[in-house]
Design an enzyme around this catalytic site. Structure first.
Site, mmCIF file in Angstrom:
data_model
loop_
_atom_site.group_PDB
_atom_site.id
_atom_site.type_symbol
_atom_site.label_atom_id
_atom_site.label_comp_id
_atom_site.label_asym_id
_atom_site.label_seq_id
_atom_site.Cartn_x
_atom_site.Cartn_y
_atom_site.Cartn_z
ATOM 1 C CG ASP A 185 -16.467 30.572 29.076
ATOM 2 O OD1 ASP A 185 -15.622 29.732 28.440
ATOM 3 O OD2 ASP A 185 -17.353 31.056 28.423
HETATM 4 C C1 BGC Z 1 -17.278 29.476 25.291
HETATM 5 C C2 BGC Z 1 -17.591 28.224 26.207
HETATM 6 C C3 BGC Z 1 -16.426 27.162 25.859
HETATM 7 C C4 BGC Z 1 -15.002 27.865 25.784
HETATM 8 C C5 BGC Z 1 -13.980 26.795 25.543
HETATM 9 C C6 BGC Z 1 -15.881 29.689 25.401
HETATM 10 O O1 BGC Z 1 -15.603 31.043 24.561
HETATM 11 O O2 BGC Z 1 -18.149 30.703 25.904
HETATM 12 O O3 BGC Z 1 -18.648 27.765 25.833
HETATM 13 O O4 BGC Z 1 -16.943 25.920 26.717
HETATM 14 O O5 BGC Z 1 -15.054 28.877 25.055
HETATM 15 O O6 BGC Z 1 -14.189 26.446 24.135
#
Ligand code: BGC
Length: 801
Positions: free
Chosen positions: A220
């Site tokens: 992530d």
């Molecule tokens: C979130 C993810 C997301 C990623 C990219 C993170 O803060 O937890 O779900 O895909 O950011 O935006």
């Protein structure tokens, strides 16, 4: 395969492939046939790389609303729509679906989850993956694993026993893997002591080795913590780029003997395979008409009718006399949640009040919000200060300066029709956002009422607000860079009161001086005069004067955000008063809720009818008008349990203990399972709800198949309307567990035999291996987890696999 595609990669090239190139892309190695992959955030649509209301994209119902449809075929079509939208926007991989589970009603991102139940989530998630990938867009299932809460999500350690992990929280990911998803995103949190991005026992041993999952594992965003431990644990790709831990460092780790060469080869092979699979051939986006029709159908399919005293619904437009529409969400609907994956919805998306007026015509003789529709940040209804080449006549003129004194000509000017602006480093067309620079927003506000107007302003740096050239607010405080994200997420604003007469036009100027940080934000609005008591009194009067009331209540999108769970399960207090007063004034009141998760509905006995719409996406208005008028069925069944009391939920608080541990002490007995095990009746049972048709089940029987068993039951539509029923099958041991379901559409008076296959795995438990339930296994068949009138039993061969 061409010559380039078969060429061996050097160690340095392999290492390059282990980290993103930019915020949203992977690196390309063109002469080896490896394209760069571009990614976008989901799951409700294709979120723009910059957070900008002009990057309009289709917004589908939120996963919780899709979960309420209990309809994998429909969800597959929605996934196809999003995959096609990604193609239109040049995106190869979607960061979706979200396969975490709504373990507690307080979870900040519960609207992004399909359900509390892993089988419902897994079947719908797999269908979404198949649909998305049919368009040639890869789906990255997220967030592996136990990212079912947001409190301290960057640090929290989920403590989960092996059986619970396997049977509940990993099951949706296993089903997505079986559906061939392109990859998975590791969660920010820890699982049983290890960062998910380094969790070898899960990523490497279970997903890659045991399930033989060939896809890519990426972290992530900014969720990688190490080089060797991540690679050895099974992480293939650090996101976003440029690299901090992997990339070139992966090659050094191999050279130093900390990571086997084969591991680096495997990681690079996975990234390259995804690039070859999803960087190439694409499907077609849906045309606009088909997309809109599907979004209306999908929204209505999730609307869940849980109460309809005296058959108040549907309201026949031909016979309706005077209908009062009341409630904040009729004019300020919550189409979606407030995460960074927020979609810029088309500005002419139909509001519920407008769609209801179009469908019911003159019968709708009044609309009154009853409470403030924008309790937090009101809109800034202004004309731009200057007309720019963009020709926009609504919104503020935004000027970007390279100095904090706002001196000289701006670097760039644009018109923005929004009350909240966010800029990420490097996205801003005028260059990087450095300290000692600033943005000025200016526009002309014309008062339509006489009285005290409150001007609101908030932002991530020093702020000034001027009205007609007079400074009315100033904050010189500069935030520490580390506090910027928190300020941005909180959206807190200051306000000043200014008395204006109706018809008076004033110049409004807001200035933000940047804090040195990766992102900046500025938000503002103006609230017209008007008191809460007057609004409530108007609503009660409108209810008294009407033959029936449509009362639309619910949340604003800042009720569901990243990094924060909710403090309680209640609607805002003023809405509870509104429900009570309006229902007392008119016994023919339909309460329509626009809430993305389980919440306290102890008021529901006051209303004649209750329809839960979740976060239904951009076609909320049209779907609502059609369902209330009876043109469409409310097709939903509860995707989560609503308990009578907060204390009944098997998991409520999501705050880790002093050590940072969040104990999943409810184990496999989450939600409906926990309530059933303790003999507690829910307020709204998982799977419950009904449409306008009525159904009867009889003659259930079961037979063994090669893989588990197959249940057959006769379903009859006993009503005079066509409609759909969700037939549900639960096993009773070791706890009540959904084992299979089918959504069936039947014409009025028709009957059919419904066949529900139940694979052996649904009848197994994990005890250091999968073990088939012994002895006769009882299967209950019915309409919800609390309404299971039929029972059959079967003895299965005790295979452990
Ligand atoms: C979130 C993810 C997301 C990623 C990219 C993170 O803060 O937890 O779900 O895909 O950011 O935006």
């Amino acid at each position: 395969m061409t010559k380039e595609q078969s060429r061996e990669l050097t160690v340095a090239e392999m290492a390059t492939l282990t980290a993103g190139a930019t915020m949203w892309t992977t690196p390309a190695i063109p002469d080896a046939g490896i394209a760069s992959l571009s990614m976008a955030d989901g799951p409700m649509g294709v979120a723009g790389a910059r957070i900008d209301e002009r990057d309009v994209s289709l917004l589908t119902p939120a996963p919780m609303a899709l979960g309420a449809s209990w309809d994998p075929a429909l969800v597959q079509r929605v996934g196809r729509l999003v995959g096609g939208e990604a193609v239109r926007r040049g995106v190869d991989l979607m960061l979706a679906p979200n396969l975490n589970l709504a373990r507690s009603p307080l979870a900040g991102r519960a609207f992004e989850y399909f359900s509390e139940d892993p089988l419902l989530c897994g079947t719908l998630g797999a269908a979404w993956v198949q649909g998305c990938q049919a368009a040639g867009t890869g789906a990255i299932a997220k967030h592996l694993v136990c990212n079912d809460s947001e409190t301290e999500r960057d640090r929290m350690n989920a403590v989960v026993d092996e059986r619970t992990l396997r049977e509940v929280y990993l099951l949706p990911f296993e089903m997505a893997a079986q559906a061939g998803c392109a990859g998975m995103l590791t969660a920010y949190n820890r699982i049983n002591g290890q960062w998910c991005a380094e969790a070898g026992p899960v990523v490497r041993d279970i997903v890659k080795d045991e399930w033989r999952f060939p896809g890519v594992f990426m972290s992530d965003w900014f969720g990688t913590h190490s080089t060797a431990a991540s690679l050895n644990g099974g992480l293939d790709l650090e996101m976003p780029g440029p690299a901090r831990f992997l990339g070139a460092r992966s090659a050094s780790a191999v050279a130093e003997g900390q990571v086997p060469l084969e591991r680096l080869q495997d990681a690079a092979r996975r990234v390259a395979a995804a690039a070859r699979r999803f960087g190439a051939e694409k499907g077609q986006p849906l045309d606009d008409g088909a997309a809109t029709a599907l979004l209306v159908e999908a929204a209505a399919a999730g609307f869940t009718l849980v109460r309809n005293e005296g058959g108040l619904l549907p309201l026949d437009p031909a016979r309706a006399q005077r209908i009062a529409v009341i409630g904040p969400n009729a004019s300020a609907p919550c189409f979606q949640g407030g995460t960074f994956a927020k979609i810029a919805v088309k500005p002419d998306a139909v509001l519920p009040i407008d769609a209801l007026r179009a469908r019911f015509g003159a019968a709708i003789d009044s609309y009154t919000p009853g409470v403030d529709p924008q309790p937090k940040l009101p809109r800034m209804p202004v004309r731009p200060a200057r007309m720019l080449a963009d020709g926009c006549t609504r919104g503020m003129t935004i000027d970007y300066f390279d100095n904090a004194d706002f001196a000289g000509p701006p670097l760039l000017s644009e018109t923005r029709d929004t009350n909240s602006l966010t800029w990420f480093h490097g996205v801003h067309e005028a260059g990087a956002l450095q300290a000692d620079a600033g943005t000025r927003a200016s526009g002309i506000f014309t008062a339509t009422e006489t009285g005290q107007h409150r001007f609101h302003v908030g932002g991530t740096g020093a702020l000034r607000l001027l009205v007609d050239g007079v400074e009315v607010f100033r904050r010189d405080e500069q935030l520490a860079p580390g506090d910027v994200m928190g300020r941005l997420k909180s959206g807190d604003a200051d306000s000043v009161g200014i008395v204006l007469e109706a018809g008076r036009a004033v110049d409004v100027v807001v200035e933000l001086r940047y804090t040195a940080a990766r992102c900046q934000g500025l938000w503002y609005g103006v609230r017209a005069p008007g008191t809460a008591e007057a609004m409530l009194a108007d609503a009660v009067q409108a209810a008294r004067d009407a033959d029936a009331v449509i009362l639309v209540v619910g949340e604003t999108s800042d009720a569901s955000v990243e990094s924060k769970d909710r403090a309680d399960t209640c609607l805002p207090a003023e809405q509870l008063v509104l429900i009570e007063r309006v229902c007392a004034a008119n016994p023919r009141t339909v309460v329509v809720t626009n809430v993305g998760h389980a919440f306290d509905t102890r008021w529901e006995g006051q209303a004649a009818a209750v329809l839960h719409c979740w976060y239904p996406g951009q076609e909320f208005g049209n779907a609502l008008a059609q369902v209330l008028a009876g043109d469409r069925e409310p097709g939903g069944r509860m995707p989560v349990t609503i308990a009578r009391n907060d204390g009944d939920y098997p998991a409520l608080s999501l705050r880790p203990d002093a050590q940072g541990d969040l104990h999943y002490s409810d184990g496999v007995r989450f939600g409906y399972r926990g309530l059933a095990a303790r003999g507690i009746a829910p307020r709204q049972a998982f799977g419950g709800g009904f449409g306008y048709a009525a159904f009867h089940l009889r003659d259930a029987c079961v037979r063994a198949t090669g893989d588990g068993c197959e249940l057959t039951v006769t379903l009859r539509n006993t009503s005079t309307r066509a409609g759909a029923e969700v037939v549900q099958v639960y096993r009773t041991v070791p706890e009540l567990t959904l084992a299979g379901y089918a959504k069936v559409w039947l014409e009025a008076g028709a009957a059919t035999n419904v066949v529900i296959p139940i694979p052996l795995r649904r009848l197994q438990v994990w005890r250091a291996g999968w073990h088939t339930l012994e002895g006769p296994v009882h299967l209950l068949v019915g309409h919800s987890s609390a309404d299971l009138p039929l029972s059959v039993s079967i003895t299965l061969q005790g295979d452990a696999s």
